[in-house]
Design an enzyme around this catalytic site. Structure first.
Site, PDB file in Angstrom:
ATOM      1  N   HIS A   1       0.792  -1.143  -0.116  1.00  7.11           N
ATOM      2  CA  HIS A   1      -0.032   0.074  -0.078  1.00  7.11           C
ATOM      3  C   HIS A   1       0.955   1.243  -0.039  1.00  7.11           C
ATOM      4  O   HIS A   1       0.195   2.514  -0.427  1.00  7.11           O
ATOM      5  CB  HIS A   1      -1.081   0.001   1.103  1.00  7.11           C
ATOM      6  CG  HIS A   1      -2.341  -0.811   1.000  1.00  7.11           C
ATOM      7  ND1 HIS A   1      -3.547  -0.557   1.010  1.00  7.11           N
ATOM      8  CD2 HIS A   1      -2.322  -2.056   0.173  1.00  7.11           C
ATOM      9  CE1 HIS A   1      -4.308  -1.481   0.701  1.00  7.11           C
ATOM     10  NE2 HIS A   1      -3.489  -2.325   0.181  1.00  7.11           N
ATOM     11  N   ASP A   2       1.894   0.927   0.566  1.00  7.40           N
ATOM     12  CA  ASP A   2       2.961   2.385   0.415  1.00  7.40           C
ATOM     13  C   ASP A   2       3.211   2.558  -1.275  1.00  7.40           C
ATOM     14  O   ASP A   2       3.222   3.717  -1.671  1.00  7.40           O
ATOM     15  CB  ASP A   2       4.168   2.361   1.448  1.00  7.40           C
ATOM     16  CG  ASP A   2       4.820   3.753   1.274  1.00  7.40           C
ATOM     17  OD1 ASP A   2       4.215   4.706   1.290  1.00  7.40           O
ATOM     18  OD2 ASP A   2       6.109   3.770   1.573  1.00  7.40           O
TER      19      ASP A   2
ATOM     20  N   ASP B   1       7.856   5.515  -0.766  1.00  2.15           N
ATOM     21  CA  ASP B   1       8.312   6.647  -0.052  1.00  2.15           C
ATOM     22  C   ASP B   1       8.233   6.842   1.485  1.00  2.15           C
ATOM     23  O   ASP B   1       8.340   7.894   2.103  1.00  2.15           O
ATOM     24  CB  ASP B   1       7.921   7.863  -0.776  1.00  2.15           C
ATOM     25  CG  ASP B   1       6.689   7.978  -0.807  1.00  2.15           C
ATOM     26  OD1 ASP B   1       6.053   7.259  -0.110  1.00  2.15           O
ATOM     27  OD2 ASP B   1       6.167   9.061  -1.550  1.00  2.15           O
TER      28      ASP B   1
ATOM     29  N   HIS C   1      -1.906 -13.339  -0.798  1.00  2.00           N
ATOM     30  CA  HIS C   1      -3.168 -13.484   0.059  1.00  2.00           C
ATOM     31  C   HIS C   1      -3.165 -15.120   0.800  1.00  2.00           C
ATOM     32  O   HIS C   1      -4.112 -15.317   1.403  1.00  2.00           O
ATOM     33  CB  HIS C   1      -4.305 -13.366  -0.908  1.00  2.00           C
ATOM     34  CG  HIS C   1      -4.573 -12.194  -1.110  1.00  2.00           C
ATOM     35  ND1 HIS C   1      -5.201 -11.404  -2.117  1.00  2.00           N
ATOM     36  CD2 HIS C   1      -3.963 -10.852  -0.589  1.00  2.00           C
ATOM     37  CE1 HIS C   1      -5.333 -10.208  -2.257  1.00  2.00           C
ATOM     38  NE2 HIS C   1      -4.625  -9.690  -1.275  1.00  2.00           N
ATOM     39  N   THR C   2      -1.876 -15.916   0.552  1.00  2.00           N
ATOM     40  CA  THR C   2      -1.792 -17.138   1.076  1.00  2.00           C
ATOM     41  C   THR C   2      -1.740 -16.773   2.498  1.00  2.00           C
ATOM     42  O   THR C   2      -2.174 -17.920   3.289  1.00  2.00           O
ATOM     43  CB  THR C   2      -0.395 -17.882   0.615  1.00  2.00           C
ATOM     44  OG1 THR C   2      -0.549 -19.263   1.009  1.00  2.00           O
ATOM     45  CG2 THR C   2       0.636 -17.203   0.843  1.00  2.00           C
TER      46      THR C   2
ATOM     47  N   ASP D   1      -6.988 -18.702   2.319  1.00  2.00           N
ATOM     48  CA  ASP D   1      -6.652 -20.145   2.206  1.00  2.00           C
ATOM     49  C   ASP D   1      -6.805 -20.936   3.571  1.00  2.00           C
ATOM     50  O   ASP D   1      -7.039 -20.230   4.488  1.00  2.00           O
ATOM     51  CB  ASP D   1      -5.610 -20.254   1.296  1.00  2.00           C
ATOM     52  CG  ASP D   1      -4.397 -20.253   2.040  1.00  2.00           C
ATOM     53  OD1 ASP D   1      -4.165 -20.187   3.069  1.00  2.00           O
ATOM     54  OD2 ASP D   1      -3.410 -20.572   1.388  1.00  2.00           O
TER      55      ASP D   1
ATOM     56  N   ASP E   1       2.332 -21.047   1.264  1.00  2.00           N
ATOM     57  CA  ASP E   1       2.219 -22.156   0.525  1.00  2.00           C
ATOM     58  C   ASP E   1       1.432 -21.982  -0.719  1.00  2.00           C
ATOM     59  O   ASP E   1       1.051 -20.788  -0.773  1.00  2.00           O
ATOM     60  CB  ASP E   1       1.706 -23.435   1.147  1.00  2.00           C
ATOM     61  CG  ASP E   1       0.364 -23.229   1.804  1.00  2.00           C
ATOM     62  OD1 ASP E   1      -0.363 -22.099   1.490  1.00  2.00           O
ATOM     63  OD2 ASP E   1      -0.230 -24.124   2.711  1.00  2.00           O
TER      64      ASP E   1
HETATM   65  C1  HEM Z   1      -5.682  -7.066  -7.362  1.00  2.00           C
HETATM   66  C2  HEM Z   1      -5.092  -6.762  -6.020  1.00  2.00           C
HETATM   67  C3  HEM Z   1      -5.371  -6.592  -4.729  1.00  2.00           C
HETATM   68  C4  HEM Z   1      -6.712  -6.628  -4.050  1.00  2.00           C
HETATM   69  C5  HEM Z   1      -8.174  -6.292  -4.697  1.00  2.00           C
HETATM   70  C6  HEM Z   1      -6.203  -6.712  -2.749  1.00  2.00           C
HETATM   71  C7  HEM Z   1      -7.501  -6.581  -1.534  1.00  2.00           C
HETATM   72  C8  HEM Z   1      -7.166  -6.892  -0.633  1.00  2.00           C
HETATM   73  C9  HEM Z   1      -8.281  -6.867   0.627  1.00  2.00           C
HETATM   74  C10 HEM Z   1      -9.858  -6.513   0.470  1.00  2.00           C
HETATM   75  C11 HEM Z   1      -7.715  -7.254   1.706  1.00  2.00           C
HETATM   76  C12 HEM Z   1      -8.500  -7.623   3.040  1.00  2.00           C
HETATM   77  C13 HEM Z   1      -8.444  -6.223   3.856  1.00  2.00           C
HETATM   78  C14 HEM Z   1      -9.283  -6.413   5.195  1.00  2.00           C
HETATM   79  O1  HEM Z   1     -10.564  -6.588   4.833  1.00  2.00           O
HETATM   80  O2  HEM Z   1      -9.030  -6.421   6.213  1.00  2.00           O
HETATM   81  C15 HEM Z   1      -6.233  -7.613   1.597  1.00  2.00           C
HETATM   82  C16 HEM Z   1      -5.405  -8.110   2.483  1.00  2.00           C
HETATM   83  C17 HEM Z   1      -4.207  -8.341   2.169  1.00  2.00           C
HETATM   84  N1  HEM Z   1      -3.500  -8.349   1.144  1.00  2.00           N
HETATM   85 FE1  HEM Z   1      -4.092  -7.614  -0.876  1.00  2.00          FE
HETATM   86  N2  HEM Z   1      -5.179  -6.709  -2.488  1.00  2.00           N
HETATM   87  C18 HEM Z   1      -4.340  -6.844  -3.825  1.00  2.00           C
HETATM   88  C19 HEM Z   1      -2.965  -7.295  -3.781  1.00  2.00           C
HETATM   89  C20 HEM Z   1      -2.186  -7.530  -2.859  1.00  2.00           C
HETATM   90  C21 HEM Z   1      -0.727  -7.424  -2.917  1.00  2.00           C
HETATM   91  C22 HEM Z   1      -0.167  -7.022  -4.381  1.00  2.00           C
HETATM   92  C23 HEM Z   1      -0.136  -7.799  -1.863  1.00  2.00           C
HETATM   93  C24 HEM Z   1       1.310  -7.973  -1.570  1.00  2.00           C
HETATM   94  C25 HEM Z   1       2.207  -8.014  -2.099  1.00  2.00           C
HETATM   95  C26 HEM Z   1      -1.371  -8.063  -0.991  1.00  2.00           C
HETATM   96  C27 HEM Z   1      -1.118  -8.348   0.455  1.00  2.00           C
HETATM   97  C28 HEM Z   1      -2.241  -8.521   1.278  1.00  2.00           C
HETATM   98  C29 HEM Z   1      -1.887  -9.132   2.705  1.00  2.00           C
HETATM   99  C30 HEM Z   1      -0.845  -9.683   3.307  1.00  2.00           C
HETATM  100  C31 HEM Z   1      -3.278  -8.894   3.261  1.00  2.00           C
HETATM  101  C32 HEM Z   1      -3.732  -9.510   4.602  1.00  2.00           C
HETATM  102  C33 HEM Z   1      -3.769  -8.232   5.517  1.00  2.00           C
HETATM  103  C34 HEM Z   1      -4.175  -8.885   7.119  1.00  2.00           C
HETATM  104  O3  HEM Z   1      -4.246 -10.284   7.180  1.00  2.00           O
HETATM  105  O4  HEM Z   1      -4.157  -7.999   7.935  1.00  2.00           O
HETATM  106  N3  HEM Z   1      -2.608  -7.609  -1.439  1.00  2.00           N
HETATM  107  N4  HEM Z   1      -6.096  -7.319   0.164  1.00  2.00           N
END
Ligand code: HEM
Length: 410
Positions: free
Chosen positions: A165-166, A185, A291-292, A309, A316
């Protein structure tokens, strides 16, 4: 040095990970070497064919010369990877050239470089050595990011998302319109407003931790956020050890809005959004594998903590299978519409399937390392002056308590 600093320094020293050779990595290293050789062979053949065609342009027998890839292959029919920031000319310093090769996928984005013994924190020797303080930060992060079973925990997950997000707030169209700011940044933590954006909900706790670490160790926020995102990945069992570079410039200027993806966006919109950041569909497929480890709290507040998952906290490839819907889906798993849309898009589908199939783990780890290095450098215009500090990272781990069971997050 103050006594408190000395105590912190000594206690962190005692917690430093052993960098001894690590069982189970042999296969991964062999796989990396095999793919390296394949990559070099493919490029060599392309060059040879090009040469033959140049020597005998009218020879009907001469095979058609393929596009000689400038860099490695994006293998998704998209153009070869492009250079960014101050590396448009391939880099002017050794470190700049190294990062350029990683961005072009002609050099590995993972490494097991180890054996570093830092001077004591707070000493002149430590201040003179750029990587020294990062070894102590690494020790603090290892404590913060691993749960009791050895899996990565909520702070690790948040750190991975914070890194995205940064950095994800930079785009080529914006740069071409004179807005070459945002990106990696630190502004998500340094500006007063970015954290209040709805898409950054859930990142407040890890930003709080980042501020404490920044104060304690006196490093830049942009580096701290990207270092944490990389450290968090290797803190998860099976996670790759991505090479880490420091030296980014901080900014408290609010990043441009509207550059982060929405969970209900169409595949076309998402793919364009990432293409605009120089990230093609196969790299997006690799990044989404993050998202794993993840859990959702705000998409469906009634199912707070639902993982994407059946093995949250483990790096994994089950996420790829379960998003495709192949095999049984545990009822606690919450699949994001955006992940399903990308998984089923023809520009991503074959790569998605290859990550979920045999050999998928090392293929994915390798691709994630390349794609994340690129993401972590968006908006960075001084890569020629950065320092590689991979040697301070903990070694990857393959085991954890409860492997093979349905897991609850920790
Ligand atoms: C199409 C692109 C993406 C979409 C639409 C997306 C969307 C989301 C959403 C909706 C959440 C859940 C937030 C919540 O309700 O708490 C999430 C969590 C997360 N996303 Fe993504 N994301 C995307 C790409 C990425 C990328 C590129 C990464 C890292 C390289 C990433 C890493 C994470 C991680 C680690 C979480 C878990 C956070 C937690 O467990 O607190 N995401 N994402």
């Amino acid at each position: 040095m103050k006594l408190s600093g000395l105590v912190l320094s000594l206690s962190l020293m005692s917690l430093l990970e052993s960098t001894a050779a690590y069982p189970g990595m042999k296969n991964t290293i062999q796989e990396i070497q095999r793919r390296d050789v394949e990559l070099r062979e493919r490029r060599f053949l392309a060059r040879e064919q090009e040469k033959r065609q140049a020597e005998a342009p009218d020879d009907p027998e001469a095979p058609e010369a393929p596009e000689a890839p400038e860099g490695g292959d994006n293998d998704d029919g998209s153009t070869a990877p492009v250079l960014i920031g101050d590396l448009m000319d391939g880099g002017t310093t050794p470190v700049g050239k190294t990062i350029a090769r990683i961005l072009m996928k002609t050099e590995q984005g993972q490494s097991l470089e180890a054996g570093y013994k830092p001077p004591l924190l707070g000493t002149q020797a430590c201040k003179k050595d750029t990587c020294c303080v990062w070894q102590y930060i690494s020790a603090a992060m290892t404590l913060a990011f691993r749960g009791p079973s050895g899996r990565c925990n909520k702070y690790a997950r948040q750190a991975i998302r914070l890194g995205f997000h940064d950095a994800g707030t930079w785009s080529v169209p914006n740069k071409n319109a004179g807005k070459d700011f945002g990106g990696a940044d630190g502004s998500i933590a340094l500006s007063k407003t970015e954290i209040n954006r709805a898409e950054n909900n859930g990142l407040q706790d890890i930003i709080g931790k980042a501020r404490v670490w920044q104060k304690t160790f006196g490093v830049g926020m942009a580096d701290l956020i990207q270092f944490a995102a990389i450290h968090a990945v290797v803190s998860c069992p099976l996670g790759p050890r991505i090479r880490v570079f420091v030296g980014r410039k901080d900014s408290s200027k609010e990043a441009p809005d509207g550059l982060l993806p929405g969970v209900n966006d169409s595949a076309d919109k998402l793919i364009q959004l990432f293409e605009d950041k120089t990230i093609p569909p196969h790299d997006l497929t690799a990044l989404l594998g993050a998202h794993t480890t993840s859990e959702q709290f705000f998409v469906d507040p009634k199912r707070k903590g639902a993982p994407q998952d059946g093995t949250p906290g483990v790096w994994d490839t089950l996420f790829y299978n379960q998003t495709l819907g192949t095999g049984p889906l545990p009822k606690q798993v919450f699949r994001f519409p955006s992940d399903i849309a990308i998984a089923n898009d023809p520009r991503a589908r074959s790569e998605w399937e290859s990550f979920s199939g045999p050999g998928g783990q090392s293929h994915w780890n390798e691709d994630y390392a390349w794609a994340y290095t690129r993401l972590s450098m968006l908006g960075v215009n001084n890569m020629n002056n950065m320092t590689e500090c991979t040697k301070v990272l903990p070694m990857p781990q393959t085991t954890f308590k409860g492997a093979g069971e349905l897991l609850k997050s920790e």
